[in-house]
Design an enzyme around this catalytic site. Structure first.
Site, PDB file in Angstrom:
ATOM      1  CG  LEU A  48      -1.608  -1.273   1.648  1.00 37.14           C
ATOM      2  CD1 LEU A  48      -2.497  -1.031   2.862  1.00 37.14           C
ATOM      3  CD2 LEU A  48      -2.399  -1.853   0.501  1.00 37.14           C
ATOM      4  CB  SER A  50       1.339   7.140   0.989  1.00 32.29           C
ATOM      5  OG  SER A  50       0.544   6.464   1.934  1.00 32.29           O
ATOM      6  CG  ASP A 125      -0.530   9.538   8.848  1.00 36.44           C
ATOM      7  OD1 ASP A 125      -1.161   9.760   7.790  1.00 36.44           O
ATOM      8  OD2 ASP A 125       0.156   8.517   9.021  1.00 36.44           O
ATOM      9  NE  ARG A 127       0.105   8.436   5.515  1.00 35.10           N
ATOM     10  CZ  ARG A 127       1.255   7.801   5.655  1.00 35.10           C
ATOM     11  NH1 ARG A 127       1.888   7.342   4.587  1.00 35.10           N
ATOM     12  NH2 ARG A 127       1.789   7.613   6.849  1.00 35.10           N
TER      13      ARG A 127
END
Length: 198
Positions: A48, A50, A125, A127
């Site tokens: 995964l 970013s 963060d 995300r």
């Protein structure tokens, strides 16, 4: 989450099938690069990743993102099977490109990566990885070997019922330019990293 397009993508790492996804009710688009048969297969090698323009495209040494992306694609190619999810909208841990550059300026004045975000009135963060779990479900990935140093990714997949069978370490070089950044992620976010002497 909606699959909006798919096409073959030949790369220097080998040939992938690319899948473009759009998040429902928003403009965010994510890309899945898939090599080999992953549907209903156990322990699929998965990353995964970013979005990081400065690291992924320009090879910035402020972070380890570009090197992790490269290593992940190399691991998938060597195995001949795997998934890389390129998660858009994650630039600067979700604060966007302009704010990331503003945070860099604060880091040059002595703030660490977390303090810089907070000084700008932004989250440390922002995300989310629920979208990644949804994409893996659409691709019919049932369990993964996750290439990551970030425990938040493991927690999100577990919450969505996608077992992580193994953590595959991404041991990239710690450089003078990114050492403080990496150590801050380790201390403040619990990221997994290796001591070079281990």
């Amino acid at each position: 989450m909606t699959l909006v397009a798919t096409a073959t993508l030949p790369t220097r790492y080998g040939t992938f099938t690319s899948y473009a996804f759009r998040v429902a009710g928003g403009d965010a688009e994510h890309l899945a690069l898939v090599m080999g048969d992953v549907a209903e297969q156990p322990s699929v090698l998965t990353r995964l990743h970013s979005e990081c323009l400065t690291g992924d495209v320009f090879g910035s040494y402020r972070c380890d993102c570009g090197e992790q992306l490269d290593l992940s694609l190399r691991y998938i190619a060597a195995e001949g099977r795997g998934v890389l999810l390129y998660l858009r909208g994650h630039e600067g841990r979700g604060i966007g490109l302009s704010n990331k550059i503003r945070a860099y300026a604060l880091q040059e004045q002595g703030r660490d990566t977390v303090e810089a975000n907070l000084d700008l009135g932004l989250p440390d963060d922002a995300r989310e990885y629920d979208s990644a779990a949804a994409i893996l479900r659409i691709l019919k990935v049932t369990s993964v070997r996750l290439m990551s140093n970030n425990p938040k990714k493991f927690d999100t997949l577990a919450r969505h019922g996608i077992p992580v069978c193994e953590r595959v370490a991404l041991a990239v070089p710690v450089r003078e330019e990114n050492e403080r950044y990496i150590r801050t992620k380790q201390l403040k976010f619990g990221h997994y990293y290796f001591d070079e002497n281990e």
